[in-house]
Write a protein that holds these residues in place. Sequence first.
Motif, PDB file in Angstrom:
ATOM      1  N   ARG A 166       0.967  -0.958   0.136  1.00 34.52           N
ATOM      2  CA  ARG A 166       0.014   0.166   0.115  1.00 34.52           C
ATOM      3  C   ARG A 166       0.952   0.985   0.424  1.00 34.52           C
ATOM      4  NH1 ARG A 166      -0.283   3.258   4.594  1.00 34.52           N
ATOM      5  NH2 ARG A 166      -2.447   3.271   3.810  1.00 34.52           N
ATOM      6  N   GLN A 167       0.622   2.409  -0.288  1.00 33.47           N
ATOM      7  CA  GLN A 167       1.222   3.758  -0.637  1.00 33.47           C
ATOM      8  C   GLN A 167      -0.291   4.531   0.719  1.00 33.47           C
ATOM      9  OE1 GLN A 167       1.350   5.259  -4.212  1.00 33.47           O
ATOM     10  NE2 GLN A 167       0.325   4.338  -4.780  1.00 33.47           N
ATOM     11  N   ASP A 168       0.840   5.863   1.178  1.00 30.55           N
ATOM     12  CA  ASP A 168       0.279   6.283   1.463  1.00 30.55           C
ATOM     13  C   ASP A 168       0.247   8.271   0.862  1.00 30.55           C
ATOM     14  OD1 ASP A 168       0.433   5.914   4.532  1.00 30.55           O
ATOM     15  OD2 ASP A 168       2.957   6.161   4.739  1.00 30.55           O
ATOM     16  N   LEU A 169      -0.687   8.526   1.226  1.00 31.09           N
ATOM     17  CA  LEU A 169      -1.159   9.732   0.470  1.00 31.09           C
ATOM     18  C   LEU A 169      -0.555  11.232   0.832  1.00 31.09           C
ATOM     19  CD1 LEU A 169      -5.379  10.151   0.376  1.00 31.09           C
ATOM     20  CD2 LEU A 169      -3.631   9.992  -1.593  1.00 31.09           C
ATOM     21  N   ASP A 170       1.076  11.637  -0.081  1.00 27.65           N
ATOM     22  CA  ASP A 170       1.400  12.312  -0.310  1.00 27.65           C
ATOM     23  C   ASP A 170       1.485  13.625  -0.860  1.00 27.65           C
ATOM     24  OD1 ASP A 170       3.441  13.772   0.145  1.00 27.65           O
ATOM     25  OD2 ASP A 170       5.310  12.496   0.544  1.00 27.65           O
ATOM     26  N   PRO A 171       1.392  15.261  -0.560  1.00 27.28           N
ATOM     27  CA  PRO A 171       1.095  15.771  -1.718  1.00 27.28           C
ATOM     28  C   PRO A 171       1.837  16.233  -2.503  1.00 27.28           C
ATOM     29  CG  PRO A 171      -0.045  16.787   0.598  1.00 27.28           C
ATOM     30  CD  PRO A 171      -0.112  15.414   1.202  1.00 27.28           C
ATOM     31  N   THR A 172       3.259  15.505  -2.046  1.00 27.00           N
ATOM     32  CA  THR A 172       4.300  15.941  -2.445  1.00 27.00           C
ATOM     33  C   THR A 172       4.830  15.319  -3.752  1.00 27.00           C
ATOM     34  OG1 THR A 172       5.474  14.730  -0.403  1.00 27.00           O
ATOM     35  CG2 THR A 172       4.763  17.366  -0.156  1.00 27.00           C
ATOM     36  N   ARG A 173       4.813  13.786  -3.295  1.00 27.36           N
ATOM     37  CA  ARG A 173       4.798  13.272  -4.504  1.00 27.36           C
ATOM     38  C   ARG A 173       3.388  11.773  -5.565  1.00 27.36           C
ATOM     39  NH1 ARG A 173       5.237   7.945  -3.964  1.00 27.36           N
ATOM     40  NH2 ARG A 173       3.486   6.808  -1.881  1.00 27.36           N
ATOM     41  N   GLU A 174       4.176  12.357  -6.310  1.00 26.86           N
ATOM     42  CA  GLU A 174       3.315  11.273  -7.604  1.00 26.86           C
ATOM     43  C   GLU A 174       2.743   9.564  -6.987  1.00 26.86           C
ATOM     44  OE1 GLU A 174       2.830  10.107 -11.900  1.00 26.86           O
ATOM     45  OE2 GLU A 174       3.727  11.904 -11.442  1.00 26.86           O
ATOM     46  N   LEU A 175       1.738   9.130  -7.283  1.00 29.41           N
ATOM     47  CA  LEU A 175       1.403   7.996  -6.692  1.00 29.41           C
ATOM     48  C   LEU A 175       1.429   7.008  -7.691  1.00 29.41           C
ATOM     49  CD1 LEU A 175      -2.967   8.571  -5.996  1.00 29.41           C
ATOM     50  CD2 LEU A 175      -1.049   8.057  -3.923  1.00 29.41           C
ATOM     51  N   THR A 176       1.937   5.933  -7.423  1.00 28.54           N
ATOM     52  CA  THR A 176       2.393   4.221  -8.014  1.00 28.54           C
ATOM     53  C   THR A 176       0.873   4.235  -8.484  1.00 28.54           C
ATOM     54  OG1 THR A 176       4.689   4.091  -6.362  1.00 28.54           O
ATOM     55  CG2 THR A 176       3.787   1.960  -7.531  1.00 28.54           C
ATOM     56  N   HIS A 177       1.253   3.755  -9.865  1.00 28.41           N
ATOM     57  CA  HIS A 177      -0.015   3.235 -10.546  1.00 28.41           C
ATOM     58  C   HIS A 177      -0.311   1.700 -10.215  1.00 28.41           C
ATOM     59  CE1 HIS A 177      -2.536   2.275 -13.025  1.00 28.41           C
ATOM     60  NE2 HIS A 177      -2.308   1.352 -14.030  1.00 28.41           N
ATOM     61  N   GLY A 178      -1.335   1.347  -9.652  1.00 24.47           N
ATOM     62  CA  GLY A 178      -1.613  -0.291  -9.446  1.00 24.47           C
ATOM     63  C   GLY A 178      -1.078  -0.412  -7.804  1.00 24.47           C
ATOM     64  N   GLN A 179      -1.387   0.515  -7.164  1.00 23.46           N
ATOM     65  CA  GLN A 179      -1.197   0.399  -6.063  1.00 23.46           C
ATOM     66  C   GLN A 179      -2.020   0.982  -4.436  1.00 23.46           C
ATOM     67  OE1 GLN A 179       2.394   1.137  -3.925  1.00 23.46           O
ATOM     68  NE2 GLN A 179       2.320  -0.901  -3.215  1.00 23.46           N
ATOM     69  N   SER A 180      -2.559  -0.234  -4.099  1.00 20.61           N
ATOM     70  CA  SER A 180      -3.400   0.547  -2.883  1.00 20.61           C
ATOM     71  C   SER A 180      -3.250   1.849  -2.298  1.00 20.61           C
ATOM     72  CB  SER A 180      -3.133  -0.623  -2.304  1.00 20.61           C
ATOM     73  OG  SER A 180      -4.801  -0.125  -1.062  1.00 20.61           O
ATOM     74  N   ILE A 181      -4.532   2.734  -1.660  1.00 17.87           N
ATOM     75  CA  ILE A 181      -4.032   4.209  -1.095  1.00 17.87           C
ATOM     76  C   ILE A 181      -4.701   3.623   0.147  1.00 17.87           C
ATOM     77  CG2 ILE A 181      -3.294   5.475  -2.345  1.00 17.87           C
ATOM     78  CD1 ILE A 181      -6.403   6.447  -2.321  1.00 17.87           C
ATOM     79  N   THR A 182      -5.178   2.041   0.674  1.00 13.52           N
ATOM     80  CA  THR A 182      -5.811   2.115   1.654  1.00 13.52           C
ATOM     81  C   THR A 182      -5.110   0.431   2.613  1.00 13.52           C
ATOM     82  OG1 THR A 182      -7.954   0.502   0.162  1.00 13.52           O
ATOM     83  CG2 THR A 182      -8.265   2.493   0.428  1.00 13.52           C
ATOM     84  N   ASP A 183      -5.351  -0.222   1.652  1.00 17.36           N
ATOM     85  CA  ASP A 183      -5.221  -1.745   2.468  1.00 17.36           C
ATOM     86  C   ASP A 183      -3.815  -2.017   1.807  1.00 17.36           C
ATOM     87  OD1 ASP A 183      -7.294  -1.632   4.360  1.00 17.36           O
ATOM     88  OD2 ASP A 183      -8.993  -2.021   2.854  1.00 17.36           O
ATOM     89  N   ALA A 184      -3.173  -2.834   2.753  1.00 17.70           N
ATOM     90  CA  ALA A 184      -1.331  -3.537   2.140  1.00 17.70           C
ATOM     91  C   ALA A 184      -2.385  -4.644   1.289  1.00 17.70           C
ATOM     92  CB  ALA A 184      -1.091  -4.290   3.240  1.00 17.70           C
ATOM     93  N   CYS A 185      -2.232  -4.888   0.252  1.00 13.92           N
ATOM     94  CA  CYS A 185      -2.529  -6.070  -1.250  1.00 13.92           C
ATOM     95  C   CYS A 185      -1.482  -7.006  -1.572  1.00 13.92           C
ATOM     96  CB  CYS A 185      -3.617  -5.074  -2.515  1.00 13.92           C
ATOM     97  SG  CYS A 185      -4.676  -4.368  -2.451  1.00 13.92           S
TER      98      CYS A 185
END
Length: 51
Positions: A10-29
Amino acid sequence: MLESFLREGRQDLDPTRELTHGQSITDACLGWETTEKVLENLWDAAVARRG
């Protein structure tokens, strides 16, 4: 319950960096490759149980 996504973890929402495509922002998958292995093992177990 298993949760699956394209990329593991999973990844954290961080306004200073771009999200990783295809990775959850809620639960570890599980990642896609691990999900395939789990489903194959489940299928093999179901076939073996049915005889």
